[in-house]
Structures are given as C-alpha cells and as structure tokens.
Design a protein around this motif. Structure first.
Motif, short mmCIF file in Angstrom:
data_model
loop_
_atom_site.label_atom_id
_atom_site.label_comp_id
_atom_site.label_asym_id
_atom_site.label_seq_id
_atom_site.Cartn_x
_atom_site.Cartn_y
_atom_site.Cartn_z
N VAL A 64 93.39 87.89 3.01
CA VAL A 64 92.77 87.37 1.83
C VAL A 64 91.77 87.41 1.93
CG1 VAL A 64 92.24 85.80 0.30
CG2 VAL A 64 94.53 85.54 1.68
N CYS A 65 90.22 88.02 2.19
CA CYS A 65 89.06 88.66 2.43
C CYS A 65 89.66 89.27 1.93
CB CYS A 65 88.84 87.63 3.13
SG CYS A 65 87.81 86.26 3.23
N ILE A 66 90.17 90.55 3.08
CA ILE A 66 90.19 91.79 2.71
C ILE A 66 90.69 92.65 1.70
CG2 ILE A 66 90.65 94.18 3.93
CD1 ILE A 66 90.97 93.12 6.71
N LEU A 67 91.16 91.69 1.51
CA LEU A 67 92.48 92.01 -0.46
C LEU A 67 91.29 92.28 -0.99
CD1 LEU A 67 95.72 90.39 0.12
CD2 LEU A 67 95.02 93.44 0.00
N VAL A 68 90.72 90.81 -1.21
CA VAL A 68 90.07 90.56 -2.29
C VAL A 68 88.85 91.78 -2.23
CG1 VAL A 68 88.24 88.64 -2.67
CG2 VAL A 68 90.76 88.01 -2.37
N THR A 69 87.78 91.74 -1.38
CA THR A 69 86.76 92.51 -0.96
C THR A 69 87.31 94.27 -1.79
OG1 THR A 69 86.35 91.25 0.77
CG2 THR A 69 85.22 93.91 0.49
N LEU A 70 88.67 94.66 -1.22
CA LEU A 70 88.72 96.06 -1.68
C LEU A 70 88.97 95.79 -3.28
CD1 LEU A 70 91.48 97.05 0.60
CD2 LEU A 70 88.48 97.88 0.83
N ALA A 76 84.85 96.39 -9.25
CA ALA A 76 83.31 96.38 -9.87
C ALA A 76 82.14 98.28 -9.42
CB ALA A 76 82.08 95.70 -9.01
N TYR A 77 82.94 98.81 -8.98
CA TYR A 77 82.97 100.36 -9.13
C TYR A 77 82.60 101.25 -10.93
CZ TYR A 77 81.05 104.88 -7.47
OH TYR A 77 80.25 106.17 -7.04
N LEU A 78 84.20 100.67 -10.94
CA LEU A 78 84.42 101.23 -12.68
C LEU A 78 83.01 100.72 -13.39
CD1 LEU A 78 88.31 101.03 -12.52
CD2 LEU A 78 86.90 103.16 -12.02
N SER A 203 77.84 95.91 -1.19
CA SER A 203 79.20 95.35 -2.43
C SER A 203 79.69 94.74 -1.33
CB SER A 203 79.60 96.04 -3.45
OG SER A 203 79.17 96.39 -4.22
N VAL A 204 80.45 95.27 -0.23
CA VAL A 204 81.79 95.18 0.62
C VAL A 204 81.23 93.87 1.26
CG1 VAL A 204 83.26 95.85 2.61
CG2 VAL A 204 82.55 96.91 1.09
N ILE A 205 80.07 93.82 1.86
CA ILE A 205 79.54 92.98 2.69
C ILE A 205 79.29 91.27 2.54
CG2 ILE A 205 77.52 91.95 4.84
CD1 ILE A 205 77.12 94.69 5.31
N ILE A 206 79.15 91.62 1.06
CA ILE A 206 77.96 90.49 0.01
C ILE A 206 79.84 89.82 -0.10
CG2 ILE A 206 77.11 90.25 -2.18
CD1 ILE A 206 75.63 91.61 -1.53
N VAL A 207 80.43 90.64 -0.62
CA VAL A 207 81.85 90.02 -1.34
C VAL A 207 82.84 89.08 -0.45
CG1 VAL A 207 84.38 90.18 -2.50
CG2 VAL A 207 82.21 91.44 -3.84
N PHE A 208 82.57 89.91 1.00
CA PHE A 208 83.50 89.54 2.62
C PHE A 208 83.26 88.54 2.35
CE2 PHE A 208 84.62 89.42 7.00
CZ PHE A 208 86.41 89.01 6.67
N VAL A 209 81.56 87.81 2.77
CA VAL A 209 81.38 86.79 2.94
C VAL A 209 81.34 85.70 2.51
CG1 VAL A 209 78.73 85.79 3.77
CG2 VAL A 209 79.17 87.91 4.27
N PHE A 210 81.19 85.93 0.88
CA PHE A 210 81.37 85.04 -0.24
C PHE A 210 82.34 84.52 -0.03
CE2 PHE A 210 77.86 85.68 -2.26
CZ PHE A 210 77.48 84.98 -2.97
N ALA A 211 83.80 85.74 0.13
CA ALA A 211 85.25 85.44 0.14
C ALA A 211 85.76 84.25 1.42
CB ALA A 211 85.58 86.81 0.28
N LEU A 212 84.53 84.48 2.54
CA LEU A 212 85.25 83.78 3.52
C LEU A 212 85.06 82.23 3.30
CD1 LEU A 212 85.90 85.02 6.49
CD2 LEU A 212 83.39 85.07 7.18
N GLY A 213 83.85 81.98 3.05
CA GLY A 213 83.48 80.98 3.05
C GLY A 213 83.61 80.05 1.84
N PHE A 214 84.65 80.78 0.65
CA PHE A 214 85.70 79.76 -0.73
C PHE A 214 85.95 78.63 -0.02
CE2 PHE A 214 83.55 82.49 -3.68
CZ PHE A 214 84.79 82.18 -5.07
N PHE A 215 85.88 78.08 -0.65
CA PHE A 215 87.18 76.38 -0.67
C PHE A 215 87.37 75.95 -1.92
CE2 PHE A 215 87.34 71.65 -1.40
CZ PHE A 215 87.83 71.26 0.20
#
Length: 275
Positions: A64-70, A76-78, A203-215
């Motif tokens: 899920v974190c990988i899908l969310v990050t990508l 975000a780039y667009l 952005s990849v690292i920031i989003v992945f770290v946020f996603a990892l701790g989502f509750f």
C-alpha cells in the motif's frame, strides 16, 4: 557579557535535557518493553519476523505504501509543474488544489470518502442512475479505498519538495536546449526531468514515511479488513494488551523511518529544498 554566557550555558544544558525528556526516554521505554514483556529476551523480534499474521500485515503495508507513494508523487509532479510554470490563473487554481486539503481534518476527509464510495454512496448511485453498472460496486473496506484516501491526504506533502527544486532550475538551460533544436519532449526527458530528480526522491521518502505510519484513514476506509502496521500495533497494545510485541513492531517501524531519513539527508541534501 556574563549574563550572555550564563544564558548560553543554560541553553547548552537545557536542550539535551529536553531531548532526553521528550524523545529519548519514551523511546528507551518502548525498547525496554519490547525486550522485557512478557519475558526478558528477543522473542518479540523473532515473532515479528516469523509470525504469519505479522508478515502478511507488513507485506500489505509495504504494498500500500509503495502504491500510495508512486501515485502521490506522480500527481504531485504534474501539480508542481503547473504551479511553477503555469499562467497566473492556473497557478491560483493549483494553489487552491494544494492548500485547501490542509484546512480539512483528516477525519472529515476519510468520512467524506466513505460517503462517496459506500454501496449507497454518491459514486455508486450516480453510476446506477446512468446505467453504467447493474449493482453497487464494493469500494469501501478495500485496498483501493485505503490507497485513494491516503493519496488524497499525501499529495500536497509531495508537491512542495518538487516545486522547490523546479523553482531553482535556470530557465536559460531549457531555452538553450530548445535553441539547439531539441524537441519539447526531448528537453523534458533529458534536461528538465534529471534536474528535478532530487525533489522527486525527497517526495518519495517523505510520502513513504508518512504512509508507513498512517492510522486513521486505513482504519476508517479499511473497516477492519485492510489492517496496516500502525493499526496492528494499536491492536496489540490496547486490545490484546500484548505490549511487548506491539513495542517490538514499533521499534521495527522506527528503524525503517530512521533509515529513510538517513537516506534523505545523505543522498538528497534537503537543505537545497528550502532555498
């Protein structure tokens, strides 16, 4: 002069003390529970790496974190591109798209998606009314709904590092590429995109770290079927009272976050993102 020295000395002692009080002490407490409950030893860490349920949840969380990050970084780039290089009207519209989500509570956003995606929600009712589907689609309590809700929350966080790097690009480099006969597509893929790689990686690292701790978002949109690591830790600690195993899982997540943060500071040089 003496007063300045005293204030400086107090600050030098106070800051480490505050660090110990608000961060290091709780962290050591969590680690202590991970190796002392229910019995002293490393059995909680062994279970974390061998328990089938824990491994399945960790794999789901990673997926899920990988899908969310990508997805988040691509969107975000667009958004960042149009925000930085668009017309004044387009920039204003992009700013609304980026900043308005920050003013809405994560709970409201999660329940908003439930209203949209549930069996009798806005989306299903609309599709039924136009004859696009014969029966309601099951959209809530799925990985799709969890990914959608998390992407909605995290896209704005991914925009800022990318936009910051884009603003640092010298437009003369792009004009030189076009002046030498390169097509817009060639200029983008071979000049512009490589210059923004550091922002993309940040952005990849920031989003992945946020996603990892989502509750909250996975708990609401997953409905107990799509359990991720943060919710699993909560279950272990507060529903099954398995504090040792929950603490070991927490330390594992913290280790991943620390590794990602180390990569950010070592490879990407985040000081460039705030210029």
């Amino acid at each position: 002069m003496a007063a300045r020295l005293n204030i400086h000395t107090i600050a030098m002692w106070l800051l480490p003390a505050l660090f110990l009080a608000v961060y290091l002490a709780p962290l050591l407490g969590v680690f202590g529970r991970s190796v002392s409950r229910p019995e002293p030893g490393a059995q909680n860490y062994v279970r974390m790496l061998t328990d089938a349920d824990a491994l399945n949840i960790m794999l789901r969380t990673a997926r899920v974190c990988i899908l969310v990050t990508l997805t988040s970084v691509l969107m975000a780039y667009l958004l960042a591109y149009h925000w930085v290089f668009g017309s004044p009207a387009r920039k204003l519209f992009m700013e609304f798209c980026i900043f308005i989500p920050f003013w809405i509570s994560v709970l409201i956003r999660a329940f908003g998606w439930v209203v949209i995606l549930r069996n009798k929600g806005i989306l299903n009712e609309t599709l039924l009314s136009i004859g696009a589907i014969a029966e309601p689609l099951t959209l809530v309590r799925t990985e799709f709904s969890v990914v959608l809700g998390m992407v909605h929350f995290l896209v704005p966080f991914a925009v800022f590092p990318i936009a910051s790097i884009m603003r640092q690009i010298d437009s003369r480099v792009l004009l030189a590429s076009r002046g030498m006969g390169a097509s817009p597509a060639f200029t983008f893929w071979n000049v512009f995109l490589p210059l923004t790689v550091s922002g993309i990686l940040a952005s990849v690292i920031i989003v992945f770290v946020f996603a990892l701790g989502f509750f909250i978002t996975p708990a609401i949109l997953g409905g107990g079927k799509i359990v991720m690591i943060a919710e699993y830790i909560y279950i272990q600690m507060f529903q099954t009272s398995n504090w040792g195993f929950g603490a070991a899982l927490s330390i594992g997540v913290l280790a991943v976050v620390a590794a990602m943060a180390g990569l950010l500071f070592r490879v990407i040089h985040p000081e460039r993102l705030v210029k």
